[in-house]
Scaffold this active site. Structure first.
Site, mmCIF file in Angstrom:
data_model
loop_
_atom_site.group_PDB
_atom_site.id
_atom_site.type_symbol
_atom_site.label_atom_id
_atom_site.label_comp_id
_atom_site.label_asym_id
_atom_site.label_seq_id
_atom_site.Cartn_x
_atom_site.Cartn_y
_atom_site.Cartn_z
ATOM 1 N N ALA A 125 -6.005 -9.883 5.040
ATOM 2 C CA ALA A 125 -5.699 -10.987 5.953
ATOM 3 C C ALA A 125 -5.359 -10.369 7.294
ATOM 4 C CB ALA A 125 -4.513 -11.794 5.431
ATOM 5 N N ASN B 188 -6.695 5.729 0.606
ATOM 6 C CA ASN B 188 -6.166 5.560 1.964
ATOM 7 C C ASN B 188 -5.719 6.898 2.562
ATOM 8 O OD1 ASN B 188 -6.429 2.733 2.318
ATOM 9 N ND2 ASN B 188 -4.681 2.401 0.982
ATOM 10 N N SER C 247 -6.295 1.170 9.105
ATOM 11 C CA SER C 247 -5.078 0.541 9.644
ATOM 12 C C SER C 247 -4.198 1.536 10.408
ATOM 13 C CB SER C 247 -4.283 -0.090 8.511
ATOM 14 O OG SER C 247 -3.899 0.905 7.587
ATOM 15 N N ASN D 224 0.826 -1.209 0.000
ATOM 16 C CA ASN D 224 0.000 0.000 0.000
ATOM 17 C C ASN D 224 0.854 1.249 0.000
ATOM 18 O OD1 ASN D 224 -2.696 -0.589 -0.020
ATOM 19 N ND2 ASN D 224 -2.788 -0.968 2.180
ATOM 20 N N LYS E 89 -5.459 3.779 -5.082
ATOM 21 C CA LYS E 89 -5.616 3.155 -3.768
ATOM 22 C C LYS E 89 -4.952 4.013 -2.685
ATOM 23 C CE LYS E 89 -5.411 -1.203 -1.326
ATOM 24 N NZ LYS E 89 -4.577 -2.362 -1.029
#
Lengths: 310, 310
Positions: free
Chosen positions: A129, A191, A258, A103, A187
């Site tokens: 995951a 984020n 995250s 990322n 992406k």
């Protein structure tokens, strides 16, 4: 194929197990002693919510692996990439391909210091995951992967397509991308628009996006991202991304990004330098300013220091 | 002199008591029922850390006061100024002078909607005080006050100097300022550089200023403040203010700024629109951008909404 997973946390474990199950000679590489010891003792515990099984895969500390690999997937935290690449130099031969699905943006700058550009393959993945503890990987559902050669060339494109095939054979839903830079930036922008802000505000996405400030803040962050992204070869449209982010945030609901998990919940370093920080830094290359991303990066770093993260 | 204190919290109580002790006919005005009831029942409990005494001063809700005053000191929260001024209209006659010593900038915009410019006197004070509870004011130490007429004119200057004299007779260390705009902006800039950031980072000044991000963040905030301040008639030097702020923060130590107290500790609305928010707003008047102050304001408002402040 001899495949190393450099950084065998949650997502590294998922890719490692699937490539192993497909018959590849997979080596996990990691630095977490408890994780390594449990995998060595019992195998990696793989849990999909319905069944659990132990998978025997060799696992090593970076310095222990001497064998040259065909492929190395890097799945470290962004901040750990540089050190990992330096630590696994013996593994990287003249023909070893490195695949980076991390990322954020700016990883190529680190990779190209150590690896021939021809051997770098960049990508993006929507697989997820988690680790339930050392030696215990949890994943279910599906995802996808896009990969492209970093250097334009027939040989490199062919090799990228071979990697795509290898991943598809392992059940990882992968396509060859003709513009992975756009996918990576898209992406990162998504984020970058939400993660750091939720960490700063100690809020989940739903709470933040319910405020009347979410739209103007998002708009400004995205504007700065898009300028840099397009200079770097991506093709992003500001309006389209803003709409996407604001819409996505409504659907994601009570999820804590995250960076909130890293900073607020676990007092760990964040990946802000590969999201908002990268935009602030790269803007300067083009004599542009990215004050929103700059201040967000500074505030996250200040908070890291105040919390004495590790 | 007939003096009303419009907003008789901590600092309003301090000024009210001292003006009352000096022989003025002081009326406290406030909206907090428990505070008003206790003062009416027992008098205002005044506590300097060494001795306590009860002071009998009349106290009213805004709508209860009908008598025209000579002087009105406004000591509301900034966000409450507009409503207070509207509520106490009967008190404000043709010759009633309004003295505004509130922290932050932009209060004059509210005042001049309701009050003749000739009757507005702006100032700044370094006195502090706190409420230990309803009806219980705590203050000690000393401070100072600067006051100046809002409109240039011999009559107005004379009146400002009469107010200065009145305050000095009450033991409030006051001087006539020849450039109170600079003093107001200077104080606002100092507050704007630190208060909101500490509230966002949930840190005290020492913690924040120990990070390596405090200097670059301060520099950018101050730069944006100084541009607007100087357009608004203040005379601020960026370098000098940055040094002052960074130095001050080292001395102030473990102090939590008022915005941290409001937002984080008490879940109350902050005064950000009269500090960073004012700079963001006023910058637009000059077709300038103030992105640091703009984002800080947006983040504080987002946090207010997330915390459902009142």
């Amino acid at each position: 194929m001899k495949v190393a997973i450099a950084g065998s946390g949650a997502l590294g474990s998922r890719f490692g197990v699937m490539l192993h199950d497909a018959g590849n000679e997979v080596t996990l590489i990691d630095k977490w002693p408890e994780h390594i010891e449990l995998i060595r003792k019992n195998g990696l515990l793989v849990d999909n919510g319905e069944e659990k099984r132990y998978v025997n895969i060799p696992v090593f500390y970076p310095s222990e692996v001497k064998e040259t690999m065909d492929l190395v997937f890097v799945f470290t935290k962004s901040m750990g990439l540089q050190e990992m690449i330096e630590d696994i130099k013996p593994v990287i031969g003249e023909h070893t391909k490195i695949i980076c699905l991390l990322n954020g943006v700016g990883h190529e700058t680190i990779l190209q210091e150590h690896i021939s550009l021809h051997n770098i393959f960049m990508g993006v993945t929507l697989y997820t995951a988690s680790l339930k503890g050392p030696g215990h990987a949890y994943f279910n559902g599906t995802g996808k992967v896009e990969i492209q050669n970093f250097v334009v060339g027939e040989k490199e494109e062919l090799e990228a397509k071979q990697i795509v095939e290898l991943l598809n054979e392992a059940g990882l839903n992968t396509s060859y991308s003709t513009n992975v830079t756009t996918s990576i930036w898209r992406k990162a922008c998504t984020n970058g628009a939400m993660n750091a802000i939720c960490a700063l505000l100690d809020s989940n996405l739903h709470q933040y996006c319910s405020t009347d400030q979410a739209e103007p803040i998002t708009r400004q962050i995205v504007k700065e991202f898009v300028i840099v992204a397009n200079k770097k070869g991506a093709s992003l449209n500001e309006e389209e991304i803003v709409d996407y982010v604001l819409q996505a945030s409504k659907n994601i609901g009570s999820h804590y990004p995250s960076m909130h998990q890293d900073l607020v919940q676990n007092h760990r370093y964040t990946e802000v330098d590969f999201l908002n920080g990268a935009v602030a830094r790269m803007s300067k290359e083009f004599e542009h300013e990215a004050p929103y991303n700059e201040l967000i990066t500074q505030l996250i770093h200040a908070k890291e220091q105040i919390l004495e993260v590790k």
